[in-house]
Design a protein around this motif. Structure first.
Motif: not given
Length: 232
Positions: A62-63, A87-90, A92
Motif C-alpha cells: 500500500n501507499k 500501482r498508481p494508487s500507491m 502521490d
C-alpha cells in the motif's frame, strides 16, 4: 497603429536515455535495512550522485509501505528518481514517478503469409582503451564492451564496463564488470588494492578481499553467484 508580432523563445524537448541503478527491496523491511546498513558501512559514499530506481514489486502492499521505504532510504542518503513494481494508487505527487520498461501492444494477424524473421546479428562490442591514470573521483563507463586501462586506477575512482575490465597497473578504486554481458565478464589487474570488485552484480568490498591477494596480479570472475579471485 501597426501591430507587431514578436516570437518568444521556443521551448525545446529532447528524448534522452540515462543509466540508473535498480535497488530491489525485500521483506522483512528491518532485516533488509540491517543488511543494507552493513553494506553502506563497507562502501561509504557509493550512492553519492547516483541515479537509483527502487523496485518494490515484492515489498509494498500500500501507499504507507511505499512512503516508509522512500523515507528509510532518504535517511541513508539514497535519492530515488523512480519506482517500479507499484500501482498508481500507491504513489502521490510528492513521490518519485513510476517507471515502466516497456508498453504492451496487440497485434492482429490476418490470413496472409508472414515471412520468417531473419536471425538477429549478435551485438558487436565497442571497447574503450584509456592510456592514462584514472584519478580519484573520476568515473569511466562503457556499457558496450570491455574497458582496458594502461595505467593505475586511483582510490575513489570507478570503472563500469558492460564486459570485462583490464587494468595494467594498480587497481585501487571500484571495478564493476558485466553490466551488459553478465557472468562471462572478468576483471584483470597487475596489482590489486581495490575498494570494490563486482562481476554481474556479485561483489566484494575491500574488507571481504583476502589479504593474500593484496598487491598481487589477479583475475576476478563469477560462478554460481560467487565472486572468485585467482592469483596470476
Amino acid at each position: 497603429m501597426t501591430a507587431v508580432s514578436q516570437t518568444g523563445p521556443s521551448i525545446r524537448f529532447r528524448g534522452r536515455s540515462f543509466m540508473a541503478m535498480t535497488l530491489v527491496a525485500d521483506v522483512p523491511l528491518q532485516a533488509w535495512l540491517a543488511d543494507f546498513d552493513v553494506w553502506l558501512q563497507r562502501s561509504p559514499g557509493f550512492f553519492n550522485g547516483r541515479t537509483v530506481v527502487l523496485d518494490l514489486a515484492n515489498s509494498a502492499q500500500n501507499k504507507a509501505d511505499v512512503e516508509r521505504w522512500i523515507g528509510e532510504l532518504a535517511t541513508r542518503g539514497v535519492r530515488l528518481i523512480g519506482l517500479e513494481g507499484v500501482r498508481p494508487s500507491m504513489v502521490d505527487a510528492g513521490m518519485p514517478p513510476i517507471l515502466r520498461g516497456g508498453r504492451d501492444s496487440t497485434l492482429t494477424i490476418t490470413d496472409v503469409a508472414v515471412p520468417a524473421e531473419e536471425p538477429r546479428k549478435p551485438v558487436e562490442p565497442v571497447n574503450m582503451l584509456v592510456e592514462r591514470r584514472v584519478r580519484s573521483g573520476q568515473s569511466l563507463v562503457c556499457l558496450e564492451g570491455d574497458v582496458t586501462i594502461i595505467g593505475s586506477v586511483g582510490a575513489g575512482a570507478e570503472i563500469i564496463a558492460g564486459g570485462s575490465i583490464h587494468v595494467y597497473g594498480t587497481l585501487a578504486g571500484r571495478a564493476i564488470a558485466g553490466a551488459t554481458f553478465g557472468a562471462s565478464a572478468q576483471i584483470f589487474c597487475t596489482k590489486l588494492e581495490a575498494e570494490l570488485l563486482a562481476v554481474d552484480g556479485t561483489y566484494r568490498t575491500a574488507e571481504d578481499i583476502d589479504d593474500v591477494f593484496r598487491g598481487k596480479a589477479v583475475r576476478v570472475s563469477t560462478a554460481d553467484e560467487t565472486l572468485l579471485i585467482t592469483a596470476l
